[in-house]
Design a protein around this motif. Structure first.
Motif, PDB file in Angstrom:
ATOM      1  N   UNK A  95      -3.770   4.046  25.753  1.00 55.85           N
ATOM      2  CA  UNK A  95      -4.824   4.969  25.331  1.00 55.85           C
ATOM      3  C   UNK A  95      -4.656   6.364  25.924  1.00 55.85           C
ATOM      4  N   UNK A  96      -3.980   6.457  27.047  1.00 55.48           N
ATOM      5  CA  UNK A  96      -3.778   7.769  27.662  1.00 55.48           C
ATOM      6  C   UNK A  96      -2.856   8.624  26.807  1.00 55.48           C
ATOM      7  N   UNK A  97      -1.787   8.032  26.325  1.00 56.30           N
ATOM      8  CA  UNK A  97      -0.801   8.767  25.525  1.00 56.30           C
ATOM      9  C   UNK A  97      -1.261   8.981  24.097  1.00 56.30           C
ATOM     10  N   UNK A  98      -1.867   7.949  23.473  1.00 54.89           N
ATOM     11  CA  UNK A  98      -2.305   8.078  22.080  1.00 54.89           C
ATOM     12  C   UNK A  98      -3.582   7.263  21.848  1.00 54.89           C
ATOM     13  N   UNK A  99      -4.748   7.841  22.141  1.00 57.55           N
ATOM     14  CA  UNK A  99      -6.021   7.127  21.978  1.00 57.55           C
ATOM     15  C   UNK A  99      -6.232   6.591  20.562  1.00 57.55           C
ATOM     16  N   UNK A 100      -5.751   7.320  19.553  1.00 59.39           N
ATOM     17  CA  UNK A 100      -5.972   6.893  18.161  1.00 59.39           C
ATOM     18  C   UNK A 100      -5.283   5.572  17.866  1.00 59.39           C
ATOM     19  N   UNK A 101      -4.137   5.333  18.495  1.00 58.30           N
ATOM     20  CA  UNK A 101      -3.454   4.058  18.262  1.00 58.30           C
ATOM     21  C   UNK A 101      -4.262   2.920  18.860  1.00 58.30           C
ATOM     22  N   UNK A 115       2.536  -4.243  33.968  1.00 57.03           N
ATOM     23  CA  UNK A 115       1.646  -4.114  32.815  1.00 57.03           C
ATOM     24  C   UNK A 115       2.370  -3.335  31.720  1.00 57.03           C
ATOM     25  N   UNK A 116       2.574  -3.965  30.579  1.00 54.12           N
ATOM     26  CA  UNK A 116       3.285  -3.326  29.469  1.00 54.12           C
ATOM     27  C   UNK A 116       2.298  -2.624  28.550  1.00 54.12           C
ATOM     28  N   UNK A 117       2.739  -1.522  27.945  1.00 55.94           N
ATOM     29  CA  UNK A 117       1.854  -0.826  27.007  1.00 55.94           C
ATOM     30  C   UNK A 117       2.674  -0.095  25.938  1.00 55.94           C
ATOM     31  N   UNK A 118       1.987   0.264  24.879  1.00 54.16           N
ATOM     32  CA  UNK A 118       2.592   0.929  23.721  1.00 54.16           C
ATOM     33  C   UNK A 118       1.546   1.853  23.109  1.00 54.16           C
ATOM     34  N   UNK A 119       1.964   3.056  22.659  1.00 53.82           N
ATOM     35  CA  UNK A 119       3.312   3.623  22.601  1.00 53.82           C
ATOM     36  C   UNK A 119       3.616   4.475  23.824  1.00 53.82           C
ATOM     37  N   UNK A 120       4.892   4.935  23.922  1.00 51.85           N
ATOM     38  CA  UNK A 120       5.241   5.844  25.010  1.00 51.85           C
ATOM     39  C   UNK A 120       5.180   7.296  24.555  1.00 51.85           C
ATOM     40  N   UNK A 130       2.673   7.348  12.566  1.00 53.63           N
ATOM     41  CA  UNK A 130       3.218   6.305  11.687  1.00 53.63           C
ATOM     42  C   UNK A 130       2.720   4.930  12.125  1.00 53.63           C
ATOM     43  N   UNK A 131       2.663   4.713  13.441  1.00 54.44           N
ATOM     44  CA  UNK A 131       2.161   3.446  13.945  1.00 54.44           C
ATOM     45  C   UNK A 131       0.699   3.229  13.599  1.00 54.44           C
ATOM     46  N   UNK A 132      -0.106   4.281  13.692  1.00 55.52           N
ATOM     47  CA  UNK A 132      -1.521   4.193  13.325  1.00 55.52           C
ATOM     48  C   UNK A 132      -1.656   3.842  11.839  1.00 55.52           C
ATOM     49  N   UNK A 133      -0.845   4.489  11.020  1.00 59.68           N
ATOM     50  CA  UNK A 133      -0.874   4.228   9.576  1.00 59.68           C
ATOM     51  C   UNK A 133      -0.565   2.764   9.280  1.00 59.68           C
ATOM     52  N   UNK A 169       0.831  -1.193   0.000  1.00 55.69           N
ATOM     53  CA  UNK A 169       0.000   0.000   0.000  1.00 55.69           C
ATOM     54  C   UNK A 169       0.867   1.245   0.000  1.00 55.69           C
ATOM     55  N   UNK A 170       0.626   2.133   0.954  1.00 58.99           N
ATOM     56  CA  UNK A 170       1.401   3.364   1.052  1.00 58.99           C
ATOM     57  C   UNK A 170       2.399   3.310   2.211  1.00 58.99           C
ATOM     58  N   UNK A 171       2.677   2.099   2.691  1.00 60.24           N
ATOM     59  CA  UNK A 171       3.580   1.942   3.829  1.00 60.24           C
ATOM     60  C   UNK A 171       4.651   0.905   3.540  1.00 60.24           C
ATOM     61  N   UNK A 172       5.668   0.946   4.345  1.00 64.12           N
ATOM     62  CA  UNK A 172       6.683  -0.101   4.324  1.00 64.12           C
ATOM     63  C   UNK A 172       6.542  -0.878   5.624  1.00 64.12           C
ATOM     64  N   UNK A 173       5.992  -2.076   5.525  1.00 64.44           N
ATOM     65  CA  UNK A 173       5.786  -2.918   6.703  1.00 64.44           C
ATOM     66  C   UNK A 173       7.082  -3.652   7.040  1.00 64.44           C
TER      67      UNK A 173
END
Length: 224
Positions: A182-188, A136-141, A146-149, A107-111
């Motif tokens: 979700x606190x740092x980046x709800x969209x992700x 408890x591990x979480x992502x992103x910090x 780019x991660x959402x894409x 697509x428009x990304x490099x996986x």
């Protein structure tokens, strides 16, 4: 994965994303930080860190900062390590693998990877996880458009009939579970939940960490 010559030191400060000052036997040295993330909860003055000595004599810095101790946990914070670890572990993740292709344009990304199997193509995006609280591990910090894409590209791959997975390599041991931050980046988090509903496989694994090595230990529950 295995590192070369390892040196223990004490973190002093991080004037920018790319370098840190580390005390080695009473001498302050400039190190390359192999993670451009914030890592504010890890790189605190006085923290125990581990460095890998570079082998290129033309380098501006003699060492790479690759790991840090946070309380009782040793955390690998080398941003290049998760893809290397996944490539070593991939035959267990995908037993039907016939070919592994890295940096695959889709697509428009490099996986990160495209796994060729007898059942067809399997697209994989790998994310390294260094953030945890009380096991408890979480992502992103930090916010990652780019991660959402990339997550949306995985959804697109499933819609086109391929298999797809988001694999989170937790660069530490003894974690209870994994969840989107979700606190740092709800969209992700929203994108990851959409991906799971669309059929993208969401996998999180923790790692056995030593100052000079990193290996996949086992899967942990994913909370969406």
């Amino acid at each position: 994965m295995q590192y070369g010559a390892i040196q223990k030191g004490t973190f002093i400060d991080r004037p920018n994303r790319f370098i840190a000052h580390v005390d080695i036997d009473g001498q302050s040295v400039v190190c390359h930080v192999k993670n451009t993330g914030r890592c504010r909860e890890l790189l605190v003055p006085g923290a125990e860190v581990w460095l890998e000595r570079g082998t290129n004599p033309k380098r501006k810095t003699a060492y790479d900062l690759i790991a840090v101790r946070k309380g009782e946990k040793l955390i690998n914070m080398d941003a290049q390590a998760p893809n290397k670890v996944f490539a070593e572990w991939v035959s267990q993740f995908e037993p039907a693998l016939t070919e592994l292709r890295a940096e695959y344009t889709y697509g428009k990304s490099r996986l990160d990877f495209c796994l060729h199997t007898a059942e067809g193509l399997h697209m994989v995006e790998v994310k390294g996880v260094t953030l945890e609280k009380d096991g408890h591990a979480c992502f992103p910090d930090a916010p990652t458009e780019r991660g959402v894409k990339h997550i949306h590209e995985l959804i697109h791959a499933v819609e086109e009939g391929h298999r797809a997975s988001a694999v989170f390599i937790i660069q530490m041991e003894d974690v209870v579970d994994f969840a989107p931050n979700d606190v740092t980046h709800p969209a992700f988090g929203d994108a990851l939940r959409q991906a799971a509903e669309a059929g993208v496989k969401i996998v999180a694994v923790n790692c056995h960490v030593k100052p000079d090595s990193l290996t996949v230990f086992g899967q942990v529950p994913v909370l969406l």
